[in-house]
Design an enzyme around this catalytic site. Structure first.
Site, short mmCIF file in Angstrom:
data_model
loop_
_atom_site.label_atom_id
_atom_site.label_comp_id
_atom_site.label_asym_id
_atom_site.label_seq_id
_atom_site.Cartn_x
_atom_site.Cartn_y
_atom_site.Cartn_z
CE LYS A 80 -3.78 1.60 2.91
NZ LYS A 80 -4.51 1.75 4.33
CB SER A 149 -7.69 3.49 3.08
OG SER A 149 -6.56 3.00 4.46
CB SER A 173 -8.37 0.57 5.42
OG SER A 173 -8.99 1.75 6.19
#
Length: 454
Positions: A80, A149, A173
């Protein structure tokens, strides 16, 4: 035999160590998969094609010489884009004012490399890991959100562009995008994995998250990542279990607690029906499933965690926000503005509430192995402006308890459904054993439809 892009972490690592597979072949297969699918899915911010190919050649040379770095030798991973990777740009999903080129790896990235992993690239994130969405689409239906996210990590793993990816979870997330995309998402106990070198949203709540396609892979990744980091003052000192060995005890019939209070009251009829059917399936297979009541402090835990997140996000962004407020997207801007207005009394009261809820949950886990509930109240919403409701994941993030999302079926519209399992603090061994038993019992094997991705 499965195509190379479909190999799990465990399968790929074993084949490379046995000499049946080269790291170069695996990297090339995944790069070809990314080339074909990512123009539509948009899971990746950047792919380090040359760097991954060079690392793969090095891992193969080491393998020919009989030198293996670890269990991930030659296995590609995605990260990420809030993880610092030496020499790579970290954008955190934000505009250029916030971009920075890292000079050293995040601790979790360093541990993956030590185990032989190859960094394939950076995956998309919502802005600073909050609610303003990335461009990523759900590989099951490109008109639906992949969740957030950790949008790119979930979509990349689910569509077999990479077998393992790291994300983060402050509220929901990791588990929510894993559920929406039909992958496995593991959020260990707060502090179990170091967050050093990861751009924070809220220090008291941030967790490193793991995306993969089997519980065995989740256990392996946690084994490599867990443990105290002297460079991270929030890193836990509790002993690390043998998570891979714990799966050998997955034959023991689990005791599961079903908190119908709140969760099933707020889910769609389809999700309620699915969870009740899952509970019956697990019961028939031998599990003991009983309804449990959540403690009094469950009331207000969402508000308490939100206050903490507001204040800590505002603290991290304060200096930058003072000069670049207009460059922040609306939802994150509102979060920071709310945090700047919060009193110290309100912040400390919220922290006390979080600690009380965690303490009151502990006796429940003396009677059961894990809670069983949905990850979300509905399948992935249509549209890309909303990443979905994290409410069902929030209590366990705010209490710092370990949780895992397992794909468990398909909704009427063809999107994945998932169950969430939650265990007591630092009890990942028990959580993973229960998860593997459930995984074997439910035997979910569907994959995103290839037709829409070609």
């Amino acid at each position: 035999m499965d195509p190379l892009h479909a190999l799990t972490v465990t399968e790929a690592g074993a084949r490379i160590r046995s000499g049946q597979l080269s790291a170069v072949s695996l990297v090339e297969a995944l790069l070809a998969r990314i080339d074909r699918l990512d123009p539509e899915v948009k899971a990746w911010v950047s792919v380090d094609r040359a760097g991954a190919q060079e690392s793969a050649r090095q891992r193969d040379a080491e393998a020919r010489a009989g030198r293996f770095r670890g269990l991930l030798h030659g296995v590609p991973v995605g990260l990420k884009d809030i993880y610092h990777v030496a020499g790579m740009l970290t954008t955190a999903g934000a505009r250029p004012f916030a971009h920075e080129r890292a000079t050293e790896d995040a601790e979790s990235v360093a541990r993956l490399r030590q185990a032989g992993a190859i960094v394939l690239g950076k995956t998309a994130t919502t802005e600073f890991a909050y609610l303003d969405p990335a461009e990523t689409r759900n590989p099951w239906n490109l008109e639906h959100t992949p969740g957030g996210s950790s949008s790119g990590s979930a979509a990349a793993v689910a569509s077999c562009m990479v077998p393992l990816a790291l994300g983060s979870q402050t509220v929901g997330s990791t588990l929510r995008p894993a559920a929406y995309c039909g992958a496995i998402g593991l959020k260990p106990t707060y502090g179990r994995i170091s967050c050093r070198g990861v751009v924070p949203l809220a220090w008291s709540l941030d967790h490193v998250g793991i995306f993969c396609r089997s519980v065995a892979d989740a256990a392996l990744a946690l084994q490599l990542l867990a443990g105290h980091d002297a460079g991270d003052p929030l890193s836990a000192r509790e002993a690390v279990g043998d998570y891979v060995k714990a799966l050998l005890g997955a034959g023991r019939l689990p005791r599961l607690g079903l908190p119908r209070q709140f969760f099933l009251e707020r889910a769609t009829p389809e999700v309620v029906s699915h969870l009740e059917a899952i509970a019956q399936t697990l019961t028939r297979a031998g599990a003991r499933v009983e309804e449990v009541k959540l403690p009094p402090s469950f009331e207000g835990i969402h508000e308490a965690g939100t206050r903490v997140m507001q204040v800590e996000a505002a603290t991290f962004h304060a200096a930058r926000f003072a000069t670049h407020a207009e460059h922040y997207r609306p939802k994150l801007r509102a979060l920071i503005e709310a945090g700047l207005k919060m009193t110290g009394v309100g912040y400390l009261a919220a922290q006390q509430h979080r600690r009380r809820f965690r303490a009151e949950m502990m006796p429940i886990f003396e009677r059961i192995d894990a809670l069983l509930m949905p990850v979300a109240g509905a399948p992935a919403p249509k549209g890309l402006s909303f990443t979905g409701d994290p409410t069902f994941c929030a209590p366990w993030s705010f209490a710092g308890l370990p949780a895992i999302s397992l794909p468990s079926g398909l909704a009427q519209d063809g999107l994945p459904l998932a169950i969430q399992l939650v265990s007591g603090a630092f009890d990942e061994s028990r959580l993973l054993a229960v998860a593997q038993w459930c995984e074997a019992t439910l035997a979910f094997s569907s994959a995103p439809p290839e037709a829409q991705l070609s």
